[in-house]
Write an enzyme that holds these catalytic residues in place. Structure first.
Site, short mmCIF file in Angstrom:
data_model
loop_
_atom_site.label_atom_id
_atom_site.label_comp_id
_atom_site.label_asym_id
_atom_site.label_seq_id
_atom_site.Cartn_x
_atom_site.Cartn_y
_atom_site.Cartn_z
N SER A 235 37.32 -58.76 -81.10
CA SER A 235 36.57 -57.88 -80.20
C SER A 235 35.33 -58.61 -79.65
O SER A 235 35.46 -59.66 -79.02
CB SER A 235 36.19 -56.60 -80.94
N ASP A 321 45.52 -50.56 -77.65
CA ASP A 321 44.10 -50.76 -77.98
C ASP A 321 43.24 -49.82 -77.14
O ASP A 321 43.23 -49.94 -75.90
CB ASP A 321 43.72 -52.22 -77.71
N HIS A 360 43.04 -51.01 -82.13
CA HIS A 360 42.02 -52.04 -81.93
C HIS A 360 41.79 -52.93 -83.14
O HIS A 360 41.36 -54.07 -82.99
CB HIS A 360 40.70 -51.38 -81.52
#
Length: 374
Positions: A235, A321, A360
């Site tokens: 991320s 995601d 995610h």
């Protein structure tokens, strides 16, 4: 005789009075309606109550709507005037989850073969580090101190430097589960909290986060000998990872590979595409929200960095995601795959289908991960 006439007269008067009191057939309905009719003041009062109640409810609802609308309109101007607010929202370093854990005791999170360190990248900056040894060294690691763990980096096992995303700490649940998976596959895992996160001391910034990562990488290389060192970013950590690897390639000390999990192209596109951005259709969105990010010195330009990276690249991204849209990871891959800097290195993109539900931060659950990493 007179008395009799008087009694008859009295009885006649009583009968007439009774007859007058009881309504006749024609007058019965009208008399009942008259008897049931409320006084005019009571009727008016009864009507006022429901009307007043409805008016009061509508007034309060309208007041709430106007207040929410005022806040909604004021926030963009507040962000524009105070760019530090937007920086806080990008980093989310003030969100520490899970709460009430002692980062000095990784064993409380089930990491019995992990040691907690503290390193000092710069003056007045201290960062907390966890080092998890491969599962094969678990028994030997019990009860050992920091010098033993540092020396263990020189054993014949590859090392992964893990750079986590925004919010939370190095003790986040999904992060701990990934350390366990990588350890079971035979990797040393070294991770840390950037300055301003967890129990690390300092103020967060993109430059500072990148420098912290560089310091930890050099610390690893000084102890790992010729063992492979891989960099894994997740991320927001992918932005730190590409910043770091670009700098390493420029000084001709690249890592053995770069792994990007749920990456984006750059922070502006990520903010514009973020599903939680309720202002994306707001007039002047870029000026109000994206320009303050740039003003704060936050770019995390993965799309530019990959043009200067010369090592193998692996991108992992789940189609479902909800935080970093899948299309941004695919776009980054297309940029890297056509970059001249990767012409002598392997670039791979591995998607995870929606039905797997990895979203995610749950790609570590994939049974295919060991094969992919090999």
């Amino acid at each position: 005789m007179r008395k009799r006439n008087e009694s008859v007269t009295v009885e006649h008067e009583r009968a007439a009075a009774a007859a007058a009191a009881v309504p006749g057939p024609l007058d019965k309905g009208c008399s009942l309606r008259r008897s049931l009719r409320l006084p005019s003041s009571a009727a008016a009062e009864g009507m006022k109550r429901p009307l007043g109640r409805r008016y009061g409810l509508w007034f309060r609802l309208r007041k709430l709507i106007l207040w929410l609308l005022g806040v909604y309109i004021a926030i963009p101007f507040l962000v524009k005037l105070c760019p530090a607010i937007q920086a806080k929202l990008v980093f989310l370093n003030f969100v520490r989850v899970p709460y009430f854990i002692d980062l000095k005791r990784p064993q409380d999170q089930g990491l019995n073969h992990t040691c907690n360190y503290y390193l000092q990248p710069e003056e007045d900056v201290t960062i907390g580090v966890w080092h998890t040894v491969p599962a094969a060294l678990w028994k030997n690691a019990r009860g050992k101190d920091q010098p033993w763990f540092e020396e263990a980096l020189g054993s014949s096992h590859p090392v992964i430097l893990y750079l986590h995303g925004n919010a939370g700490t190095r003790g986040g649940d999904h992060r701990v589960e990934l350390y366990k998976v990588l350890s079971s596959l035979g990797y040393h895992v070294v991770t840390f909290d950037y300055r301003g996160w967890g129990d690390s001391i300092g103020s967060p910034s993109e430059r500072g986060m990148t420098y912290d990562a560089l310091h930890v990488f050099d610390w690893i290389k000084a102890r790992s000998g010729d063992n492979p060192v891989y960099i894994w970013g997740h991320s927001l950590g992918t932005g730190v990872a590409t910043n770091l690897v670009r700098r390493l390639c420029e000084r001709e000390t690249p890592p053995d590979a770069l792994i990007l999990e749920s990456p984006f192209t750059n922070i502006r596109e990520e903010a514009r595409s973020h599903p939680f951005s309720i202002y994306r259709y707001f007039p002047g969105f870029d000026w109000f929200f994206l320009d303050p990010i740039t003003t704060s010195g936050i770019k995390f330009a993965n799309d530019e960095n990959v043009k200067y990276i010369s090592c193998s690249l692996l991108i992992l991204h789940a189609e479902d995601d909800p935080v970093v849209p899948f299309h941004l990871g695919k776009k980054l891959y297309n940029i890297a795959a056509t970059s001249r800097s990767f012409r002598d290195y392997k670039v791979q993109f591995v998607p995870f289908h929606t039905e797997l539900g990895y979203r995610h931060k749950y790609i570590y659950r994939s049974p295919e991960l060991p094969r992919i990493l090999r």
